[in-house]
Design an enzyme around this catalytic site. Structure first.
Site, short mmCIF file in Angstrom:
data_model
loop_
_atom_site.label_atom_id
_atom_site.label_comp_id
_atom_site.label_asym_id
_atom_site.label_seq_id
_atom_site.Cartn_x
_atom_site.Cartn_y
_atom_site.Cartn_z
CG HIS A 74 14.73 9.67 -1.13
ND1 HIS A 74 15.89 9.01 -0.79
CD2 HIS A 74 13.72 8.87 -0.68
CE1 HIS A 74 15.59 7.88 -0.17
NE2 HIS A 74 14.28 7.76 -0.10
CE1 TYR A 199 24.42 10.53 -2.24
CE2 TYR A 199 26.47 9.72 -3.19
CZ TYR A 199 25.11 9.97 -3.30
OH TYR A 199 24.45 9.66 -4.46
N PRO A 292 30.36 6.41 -10.05
CG PRO A 292 30.24 4.53 -8.66
CD PRO A 292 31.15 5.22 -9.63
CE LYS A 296 23.49 13.83 -11.87
NZ LYS A 296 22.08 14.03 -11.71
CE1 TYR A 383 23.31 12.54 -5.67
CE2 TYR A 383 20.92 12.68 -5.62
CZ TYR A 383 22.08 11.97 -5.41
OH TYR A 383 22.02 10.67 -4.96
P1 FAD Z 1 24.36 -1.22 -19.98
O1 FAD Z 1 23.39 -1.17 -18.87
O2 FAD Z 1 25.73 -1.72 -19.72
O3 FAD Z 1 23.69 -2.08 -21.14
C1 FAD Z 1 24.41 -2.54 -22.25
C2 FAD Z 1 23.80 -3.84 -22.72
O4 FAD Z 1 24.48 -4.27 -23.90
C3 FAD Z 1 23.97 -4.96 -21.71
O5 FAD Z 1 22.73 -5.58 -21.48
C4 FAD Z 1 24.98 -5.89 -22.32
O6 FAD Z 1 24.79 -7.24 -21.96
C5 FAD Z 1 24.71 -5.66 -23.81
N1 FAD Z 1 25.84 -6.00 -24.68
C6 FAD Z 1 27.16 -5.85 -24.47
N2 FAD Z 1 27.88 -6.28 -25.51
C7 FAD Z 1 26.98 -6.71 -26.42
C8 FAD Z 1 27.11 -7.28 -27.71
N3 FAD Z 1 28.31 -7.49 -28.25
N4 FAD Z 1 26.01 -7.62 -28.38
C9 FAD Z 1 24.77 -7.42 -27.85
N5 FAD Z 1 24.59 -6.88 -26.61
C10 FAD Z 1 25.69 -6.53 -25.92
N6 FAD Z 1 23.71 5.21 -12.78
C11 FAD Z 1 22.76 6.07 -12.32
O7 FAD Z 1 22.19 6.84 -13.11
N7 FAD Z 1 22.38 6.11 -10.99
C12 FAD Z 1 22.97 5.28 -10.08
O8 FAD Z 1 22.54 5.31 -8.92
C13 FAD Z 1 24.01 4.38 -10.54
N8 FAD Z 1 24.61 3.50 -9.71
C14 FAD Z 1 25.46 2.54 -10.21
C15 FAD Z 1 25.98 1.63 -9.33
C16 FAD Z 1 26.83 0.62 -9.81
C17 FAD Z 1 27.41 -0.36 -8.84
C18 FAD Z 1 27.13 0.54 -11.21
C19 FAD Z 1 28.03 -0.56 -11.76
C20 FAD Z 1 26.61 1.47 -12.08
C21 FAD Z 1 25.77 2.47 -11.59
N9 FAD Z 1 25.22 3.41 -12.44
C22 FAD Z 1 24.34 4.34 -11.95
C23 FAD Z 1 25.53 3.40 -13.85
C24 FAD Z 1 24.48 2.70 -14.70
O9 FAD Z 1 24.22 1.41 -14.18
C25 FAD Z 1 24.96 2.60 -16.15
O10 FAD Z 1 25.42 3.87 -16.57
C26 FAD Z 1 23.84 2.13 -17.08
O11 FAD Z 1 23.66 0.72 -16.94
C27 FAD Z 1 24.14 2.44 -18.56
O12 FAD Z 1 23.15 1.90 -19.38
P2 FAD Z 1 23.51 1.39 -20.86
O13 FAD Z 1 22.23 0.89 -21.41
O14 FAD Z 1 24.25 2.45 -21.57
O15 FAD Z 1 24.55 0.22 -20.64
C1 DHB Z 2 22.95 4.36 -5.63
C2 DHB Z 2 24.01 4.32 -6.48
C3 DHB Z 2 24.81 5.42 -6.64
O1 DHB Z 2 25.83 5.40 -7.49
C4 DHB Z 2 24.53 6.60 -5.94
O2 DHB Z 2 25.34 7.67 -6.09
C5 DHB Z 2 23.45 6.64 -5.09
C6 DHB Z 2 22.65 5.51 -4.93
C7 DHB Z 2 22.10 3.16 -5.48
O3 DHB Z 2 22.45 2.12 -6.07
O4 DHB Z 2 21.10 3.21 -4.76
#
Ligand code: FAD
Ligand code: DHB
Length: 389
Positions: A74, A199, A292, A296, A383
């Site tokens: 995009h 948005y 969210p 990011k 962004y």
């Molecule tokens: P996580 O993905 O949470 O991974 C952590 C891992 O550790 C998990 O697999 C968990 O099971 C494991 N764990 C936990 N405790 C333990 C333990 N005690 N022992 C072993 N393993 C453990 N970000 C974006 O950049 N763009 C987006 O568009 C966006 N949209 C989002 C939409 C939603 C609805 C949500 C909820 C989040 C969104 N995010 C977005 C945020 C993004 O998903 C998170 O920031 C990202 O998953 C962070 O990655 P991480 O590896 O730090 O943590």
């Molecule tokens: C999506 C999630 C977001 O948090 C955002 O700002 C834009 C798109 C997505 O899941 O596609």
């Protein structure tokens, strides 16, 4: 059973898995421990927007073949308010594109390409001796107690993990802001109704129209933090999305279809500093959460582990620990820029409902970013994401 590795990684989310691949590419040994099963982490629907820097990093590691085949590229987003849509031409203003590709697809690709030790379904993970001889104790999937001795531990276990809690409370400063809203997210078997993300600010609340493929949409509705999903049957979700995404230009309509997944996610801003203690380094959601709205969280997690992998690489190559010592400070500069942007997008787009002053400020800001090239450029460069460190 006792084993040894150079870097013990807790968590197989984007942070832990990207770190594992970066370390392997630099010849550093690591072991990844994950609490959930493989099928659970591969099906967990979350983010969808990847910054250019994230895509470049995955590409350089040879992990992006499927991503390049299946992604949607995009070059802009739409801001919809007062029933009019206004395009922010991201690439024209900031020189970079964004990629739409589900986080769980990234996770699947990273797991499929990983040949090293990755233990799913571990339990009772605990950390000890963080200052000199860091050790991880856990129970493996077959119920056997294990001890993993490491040079360094990477706490990549998300917001609810055990790593951050292993740091003495008087060492950490916690910065936090809770918002009076959450997002109800759905994944639907329906073609996107727009070529780009929308948005939408409406008097009924915020809505986001996103997508995963030409046949699957991803959409979000601003709801209360204590919202009960049981009160949201499919018809209510579609009616609310239609009302909030409504626009005055004729001919636009929202395609619907079966809802494949739904969940409610709280919104919060959260940062701990420092992101390191002794030989434990926190990365990704274990150290910080952004609301969210700026898309990011995943990208920030990837930026952290890039810094950590570079620092570990110099440490093992030359014994120089300057990069490790500066890890927290280096990461937090980006973390706070992203915190500000995510807070700002959230504040601009989520009406609180009860304050006409706030509403006028939001509308004024939306008119400004969609009419001033300077303001639109600022939104666009944040962004699409700043270059990785
Ligand atoms: P996580 O993905 O949470 O991974 C952590 C891992 O550790 C998990 O697999 C968990 O099971 C494991 N764990 C936990 N405790 C333990 C333990 N005690 N022992 C072993 N393993 C453990 N970000 C974006 O950049 N763009 C987006 O568009 C966006 N949209 C989002 C939409 C939603 C609805 C949500 C909820 C989040 C969104 N995010 C977005 C945020 C993004 O998903 C998170 O920031 C990202 O998953 C962070 O990655 P991480 O590896 O730090 O943590
Ligand atoms: C999506 C999630 C977001 O948090 C955002 O700002 C834009 C798109 C997505 O899941 O596609």
């Amino acid at each position: 059973m006792e084993t040894r590795t150079q870097v013990g990684i807790i968590g197989a989310g984007p942070a832990g898995l990207v770190l594992a691949h970066l370390l392997r590419a630099r010849g550093i040994d690591c072991v990844v421990l994950e609490r959930q099963s493989r099928s659970y982490v591969e099906a967990r629907i979350r983010a969808g927007v990847l910054e250019h820097g994230t895509v470049d990093l995955l590409t350089s590691l040879g992990l992006a073949d499927r991503l390049h085949r299946e992604r949607m590229v995009h070059h802009g987003i739409e801001l919809l308010f007062e029933r009019s849509a206004h395009r922010i031409p991201l690439t024209e203003l900031a020189g970079r594109e964004i990629t739409i590709y589900g986080q769980h697809e990234v996770v699947k690709d990273l797991i499929a390409a990983w040949g090293g030790p990755l233990h799913f379904s571990v339990s009772d993970v605990s950390l000890s001796d963080l200052s000199f001889a860091p050790t991880i104790s856990y129970v493996d999937a077959s119920g056997v107690s294990q001890v993993l001795r490491c040079d360094v531990i990477a706490g990549c276990d998300g917001f609810h993990g055990v790593s951050r809690a292993a740091i003495p409370a008087d060492v950490l400063r916690v910065h936090q802001r809770d918002y009076p809203h959450a997002w109800l997210g759905i994944l639907a078997q329906a073609p996107p109704s727009s070529e780009e993300l929308i948005y939408a600010h409406s008097p009924r609340g915020f809505a986001l129209h996103s997508m995963r493929s030409p046949t699957v949409t991803r959409m979000y509705l601003q709801v209360r933090p204590d919202e009960d999903l049981a009160e949201w049957p499919d018809e209510r979700i579609w009616a609310e999305l239609r009302a909030r995404l409504d626009r005055s230009d004729a001919g636009w309509s929202l395609a619907d279809g079966p809802i494949l997944e739904r969940s409610v996610a709280a919104m919060r801003s959260f940062v701990v500093s420092p992101m390191q203690y002794g030989r434990l380094f926190l990365a990704g959601d274990a150290a910080h959460i952004v609301p969210p709205t700026g898309a990011k969280g995943l990208n920030l997690a990837v930026a952290d582990v890039k810094v950590l992998a570079d620092a570990l690489s110099s440490f093992y190559a030359t014994g120089d620990s300057a990069g490790l010592d500066a890890y927290s400070e280096t990461c937090l500069r980006r973390v706070w820029r992203v915190q500000h942007f995510s807070w700002w997008m959230t504040s601009m787009l989520h009406p609180t409902g009860d304050d006409p002053f706030d509403l006028e400020l939001q509308l004024s800001q939306l008119r400004y970013v969609t009419s001033s090239r300077a303001a639109a450029t600022s939104l666009a460069e944040n962004y699409v994401g700043f270059p990785f460190p």
